[in-house]
Scaffold this motif. Structure first.
Motif, PDB file in Angstrom:
ATOM      1  N   PRO A 164       0.790  -1.233   0.000  1.00  0.00           N
ATOM      2  CA  PRO A 164       0.000   0.000   0.000  1.00  0.00           C
ATOM      3  C   PRO A 164       0.821   1.282   0.000  1.00  0.00           C
ATOM      4  O   PRO A 164       0.378   2.304  -0.539  1.00  0.00           O
ATOM      5  N   GLU A 165       2.004   1.254   0.581  1.00  0.00           N
ATOM      6  CA  GLU A 165       2.856   2.443   0.649  1.00  0.00           C
ATOM      7  C   GLU A 165       4.066   2.347  -0.271  1.00  0.00           C
ATOM      8  O   GLU A 165       4.994   3.150  -0.178  1.00  0.00           O
ATOM      9  N   SER A 166       4.076   1.355  -1.164  1.00  0.00           N
ATOM     10  CA  SER A 166       5.272   1.073  -1.961  1.00  0.00           C
ATOM     11  C   SER A 166       5.446   1.980  -3.166  1.00  0.00           C
ATOM     12  O   SER A 166       6.561   2.117  -3.687  1.00  0.00           O
ATOM     13  N   GLY A 167       4.372   2.564  -3.654  1.00  0.00           N
ATOM     14  CA  GLY A 167       4.460   3.324  -4.895  1.00  0.00           C
ATOM     15  C   GLY A 167       4.455   2.449  -6.129  1.00  0.00           C
ATOM     16  O   GLY A 167       4.576   2.956  -7.252  1.00  0.00           O
ATOM     17  N   LEU A 168       4.309   1.140  -5.967  1.00  0.00           N
ATOM     18  CA  LEU A 168       4.273   0.223  -7.101  1.00  0.00           C
ATOM     19  C   LEU A 168       2.856   0.151  -7.673  1.00  0.00           C
ATOM     20  O   LEU A 168       1.880   0.444  -6.997  1.00  0.00           O
ATOM     21  N   GLY A 169       2.798  -0.291  -8.925  1.00  0.00           N
ATOM     22  CA  GLY A 169       1.510  -0.491  -9.559  1.00  0.00           C
ATOM     23  C   GLY A 169       0.997   0.768 -10.251  1.00  0.00           C
ATOM     24  O   GLY A 169       1.732   1.742 -10.415  1.00  0.00           O
ATOM     25  N   PRO A 170      -0.278   0.750 -10.637  1.00  0.00           N
ATOM     26  CA  PRO A 170      -1.216  -0.359 -10.459  1.00  0.00           C
ATOM     27  C   PRO A 170      -0.919  -1.512 -11.416  1.00  0.00           C
ATOM     28  O   PRO A 170      -0.320  -1.320 -12.474  1.00  0.00           O
ATOM     29  N   PHE A 171      -1.352  -2.707 -11.004  1.00  0.00           N
ATOM     30  CA  PHE A 171      -1.092  -3.924 -11.764  1.00  0.00           C
ATOM     31  C   PHE A 171      -2.387  -4.463 -12.348  1.00  0.00           C
ATOM     32  O   PHE A 171      -3.407  -4.543 -11.664  1.00  0.00           O
ATOM     33  N   ASP A 172      -2.315  -4.841 -13.624  1.00  0.00           N
ATOM     34  CA  ASP A 172      -3.480  -5.424 -14.292  1.00  0.00           C
ATOM     35  C   ASP A 172      -3.775  -6.821 -13.774  1.00  0.00           C
ATOM     36  O   ASP A 172      -4.933  -7.250 -13.737  1.00  0.00           O
ATOM     37  N   TYR A 173      -2.717  -7.526 -13.387  1.00  0.00           N
ATOM     38  CA  TYR A 173      -2.865  -8.899 -12.907  1.00  0.00           C
ATOM     39  C   TYR A 173      -1.894  -9.125 -11.755  1.00  0.00           C
ATOM     40  O   TYR A 173      -0.747  -8.672 -11.806  1.00  0.00           O
ATOM     41  N   ILE A 174      -2.379  -9.818 -10.709  1.00  0.00           N
ATOM     42  CA  ILE A 174      -1.546 -10.118  -9.550  1.00  0.00           C
ATOM     43  C   ILE A 174      -1.604 -11.608  -9.269  1.00  0.00           C
ATOM     44  O   ILE A 174      -2.685 -12.190  -9.149  1.00  0.00           O
ATOM     45  N   ASP A 175      -0.443 -12.215  -9.162  1.00  0.00           N
ATOM     46  CA  ASP A 175      -0.301 -13.609  -8.735  1.00  0.00           C
ATOM     47  C   ASP A 175       0.125 -13.621  -7.277  1.00  0.00           C
ATOM     48  O   ASP A 175       1.044 -12.903  -6.879  1.00  0.00           O
ATOM     49  N   CYS A 176      -0.563 -14.429  -6.470  1.00  0.00           N
ATOM     50  CA  CYS A 176      -0.151 -14.642  -5.084  1.00  0.00           C
ATOM     51  C   CYS A 176      -0.375 -16.118  -4.786  1.00  0.00           C
ATOM     52  O   CYS A 176      -1.474 -16.535  -4.407  1.00  0.00           O
ATOM     53  N   CYS A 177       0.654 -16.886  -4.978  1.00  0.00           N
ATOM     54  CA  CYS A 177       0.540 -18.346  -4.966  1.00  0.00           C
ATOM     55  C   CYS A 177       1.310 -18.913  -3.774  1.00  0.00           C
ATOM     56  O   CYS A 177       2.528 -18.767  -3.677  1.00  0.00           O
ATOM     57  N   GLY A 178       0.586 -19.547  -2.856  1.00  0.00           N
ATOM     58  CA  GLY A 178       1.243 -20.190  -1.719  1.00  0.00           C
ATOM     59  C   GLY A 178       1.762 -19.225  -0.684  1.00  0.00           C
ATOM     60  O   GLY A 178       2.744 -19.538   0.007  1.00  0.00           O
ATOM     61  N   VAL A 179       1.126 -18.073  -0.546  1.00  0.00           N
ATOM     62  CA  VAL A 179       1.632 -17.037   0.359  1.00  0.00           C
ATOM     63  C   VAL A 179       0.616 -16.680   1.445  1.00  0.00           C
ATOM     64  O   VAL A 179       0.968 -16.593   2.619  1.00  0.00           O
ATOM     65  N   LEU A 180      -0.634 -16.490   1.063  1.00  0.00           N
ATOM     66  CA  LEU A 180      -1.633 -16.014   2.019  1.00  0.00           C
ATOM     67  C   LEU A 180      -1.722 -16.901   3.250  1.00  0.00           C
ATOM     68  O   LEU A 180      -1.899 -16.413   4.371  1.00  0.00           O
ATOM     69  N   HIS A 181      -1.590 -18.206   3.067  1.00  0.00           N
ATOM     70  CA  HIS A 181      -1.745 -19.124   4.197  1.00  0.00           C
ATOM     71  C   HIS A 181      -0.555 -19.102   5.161  1.00  0.00           C
ATOM     72  O   HIS A 181      -0.585 -19.782   6.183  1.00  0.00           O
ATOM     73  N   HIS A 182       0.493 -18.345   4.826  1.00  0.00           N
ATOM     74  CA  HIS A 182       1.630 -18.184   5.738  1.00  0.00           C
ATOM     75  C   HIS A 182       1.599 -16.830   6.464  1.00  0.00           C
ATOM     76  O   HIS A 182       2.460 -16.579   7.315  1.00  0.00           O
ATOM     77  N   LEU A 183       0.639 -15.973   6.118  1.00  0.00           N
ATOM     78  CA  LEU A 183       0.589 -14.642   6.721  1.00  0.00           C
ATOM     79  C   LEU A 183      -0.124 -14.668   8.069  1.00  0.00           C
ATOM     80  O   LEU A 183      -1.005 -15.504   8.299  1.00  0.00           O
ATOM     81  N   PRO A 184       0.247 -13.747   8.972  1.00  0.00           N
ATOM     82  CA  PRO A 184      -0.457 -13.695  10.258  1.00  0.00           C
ATOM     83  C   PRO A 184      -1.936 -13.386  10.100  1.00  0.00           C
ATOM     84  O   PRO A 184      -2.763 -13.862  10.870  1.00  0.00           O
ATOM     85  N   ASP A 185      -2.288 -12.590   9.084  1.00  0.00           N
ATOM     86  CA  ASP A 185      -3.692 -12.271   8.803  1.00  0.00           C
ATOM     87  C   ASP A 185      -3.867 -12.227   7.286  1.00  0.00           C
ATOM     88  O   ASP A 185      -3.570 -11.214   6.648  1.00  0.00           O
ATOM     89  N   PRO A 186      -4.349 -13.325   6.684  1.00  0.00           N
ATOM     90  CA  PRO A 186      -4.515 -13.353   5.223  1.00  0.00           C
ATOM     91  C   PRO A 186      -5.413 -12.241   4.699  1.00  0.00           C
ATOM     92  O   PRO A 186      -5.221 -11.766   3.575  1.00  0.00           O
ATOM     93  N   ALA A 187      -6.399 -11.809   5.489  1.00  0.00           N
ATOM     94  CA  ALA A 187      -7.287 -10.734   5.036  1.00  0.00           C
ATOM     95  C   ALA A 187      -6.511  -9.442   4.832  1.00  0.00           C
ATOM     96  O   ALA A 187      -6.772  -8.685   3.886  1.00  0.00           O
ATOM     97  N   VAL A 188      -5.546  -9.173   5.707  1.00  0.00           N
ATOM     98  CA  VAL A 188      -4.695  -7.990   5.549  1.00  0.00           C
ATOM     99  C   VAL A 188      -3.866  -8.122   4.272  1.00  0.00           C
ATOM    100  O   VAL A 188      -3.667  -7.147   3.532  1.00  0.00           O
ATOM    101  N   GLY A 189      -3.377  -9.331   4.005  1.00  0.00           N
ATOM    102  CA  GLY A 189      -2.619  -9.562   2.782  1.00  0.00           C
ATOM    103  C   GLY A 189      -3.442  -9.294   1.540  1.00  0.00           C
ATOM    104  O   GLY A 189      -2.966  -8.674   0.583  1.00  0.00           O
ATOM    105  N   LEU A 190      -4.704  -9.742   1.541  1.00  0.00           N
ATOM    106  CA  LEU A 190      -5.575  -9.487   0.390  1.00  0.00           C
ATOM    107  C   LEU A 190      -5.825  -7.999   0.204  1.00  0.00           C
ATOM    108  O   LEU A 190      -5.844  -7.500  -0.925  1.00  0.00           O
TER     109      LEU A 190
END
Length: 414
Positions: free
Chosen positions: A121-147
């Motif tokens: 959110p604070e990176s200045g990157l993007g915007p991206f037309d397509y985002i891949d997030c494979c095998g990551v959300l389930h390792h985060l402390p709060d997947p909803a925050v990741g989304l």
């Protein structure tokens, strides 16, 4: 913010970058899979409506050693697609391997960002037309925050390809994780814990469910990285279909495809007519949850999704200008594989399914080359004596059957 578990995760992927990859093997093969195959993005995210002439700005969040990044960047290069793929991950060790793979392929359409996806959110990157997030959300402390972090850099009209673990197909994994937490406490070094894991694996009782689970083999053929990621990961949760659906819905996302769609349909597994009426009465998520529990072989869930309030794409396979395209299969080979009873045998992680095709499919499939339109294919077959109405019916049946196994899609327009 990071906690002790995050620090252990970071240490794990520095010591054992995942998945195990060697840049010298790039000359042998391109690792291809879902999500993020370019043909799937064109169809499942953009509904075969986004012109290939528009540059594609893609993000691989949690890029690891580079599988999705390399695949998509190479496919874009092969097809002459403009745009770029941004690899993003915290691991310096994974970055070195991914960059080595890109160098081996002379890929110049990749941007490298060593940082956490939670910083987006604070990176200045993007915007991206397509985002891949494979095998990551389930390792985060709060997947909803990741989304939410991913959505903050998703362009209007864009979409995502996500993968999370699923519980039933990982039977045995969480039992062994419990064993190793007891024998190799998390306060030990990754090297110490891995040594214990190797020793335990040599003496698994024949009754241990992991020995009977042949759906994945990271602990056997994935090297130290595969064994550690599967059995020693400090944060690992799995999602059932309803749980994952709830997570996505709460984030404001709508699923356009569960990959492969046929996996999530219980009807082929329960052909009893009396059961069919009960299945027909279920709403889609209930049916998918039933299929998941009944098959018992889903180790991951892969979805393509878009914002829930985006207008749905409705690609029309019957349109004269639609261009059918195969995903990693050959039409002639598919036609040869059709059995005398008109079914195509398919194996989905050990589950055998017979996909019914119309008799005229054997004439249609060899003509699909990713260039000819439906109208052109129909004209060729008409010249050979096939009636237009017969072609139209057979084509729609063929497409409907093969799109459900994610093998036949529609190409993006020029």
């Amino acid at each position: 913010m990071t906690d002790a578990t995050d620090q252990r995760l970071a240490g794990q992927y520095e010591a054992y970058p995942y998945p195990k990859r060697d840049p010298r093997e790039e000359a042998k093969r391109l690792v291809v899979g879902s999500p993020s195959h370019i043909r799937e993005i064109d169809y499942w995210v953009f509904g075969a409506a986004r012109p290939v002439s528009r540059p594609l700005n893609a993000l691989v969040a949690g890029g690891g050693t580079g599988d999705a990044t390399i695949m998509l960047a190479q496919q874009m290069t092969n097809l002459g697609r403009t745009g770029q793929v941004t690899w993003l991950d915290r691991s310096a060790a994974a970055l070195a391997i991914a960059q080595g793979r890109a160098t081996a392929r002379d890929l110049t359409n990749i941007v490298w960002e060593q940082r956490s996806l939670l910083d987006l959110p604070e990176s200045g990157l993007g915007p991206f037309d397509y985002i891949d997030c494979c095998g990551v959300l389930h390792h985060l402390p709060d997947p909803a925050v990741g989304l939410r972090a991913l959505l903050s850099v998703l362009a209007p009209g864009g979409g995502m390809g996500l993968m999370v673990y699923a519980p039933h197909g990982r039977t045995g994994v969480y039992m062994m994780q419990d064993v190793l937490r007891r024998l190799a406490p998390e306060d030990e070094t990754p090297q110490q814990r891995l040594d214990v894991a190797r020793r335990v694996m040599k003496h698994l009782p024949e009754t241990q469910w992991l020995r009977r689970n042949h759906i994945f083999d990271d602990h056997i053929n994935g090297g130290d990285a595969g064994l550690y990621d599967l059995l020693l990961n400090p944060r690992d949760r799995a999602y059932t279909v309803p749980e994952f659906s709830d997570l996505l819905r709460a984030a404001g996302l709508r699923v356009t495809c569960w990959v492969e769609p046929l996996r999530y349909d219980p009807v082929p597994m329960l052909p009893d007519p009396r059961l069919r009426a009960r299945l027909d009465a279920m709403e889609p998520t209930q049916r998918a949850a039933l299929a998941e529990a009944l098959a018992g072989n889903m180790a991951v869930h892969i979805v393509y999704c878009v914002r829930a309030d985006d207008p749905p794409h409705q690609p029309d396979p019957a349109a004269e200008t639609a261009v059918p395209v195969f995903r990693e299969v050959n039409g002639e080979a598919l036609a040869r594989g059709i059995r005398p009873d008109g079914t195509l045998p398919v194996i989905l992680d050990g589950l055998r399914v017979a996909v019914a095709l119309p008799p005229l499919a054997t004439a249609i499939l060899p003509l699909i080359d990713g260039q000819r339109s439906v109208g052109q294919i129909g004209a060729i077959l008409a010249a050979r004596g096939m009636k237009p109405d017969a072609f139209a019916k057979a084509w729609q049946q063929t497409f409907a059957a093969l799109v459900r196994i994610n093998r036949l899609l529609l190409a993006a327009p020029v």
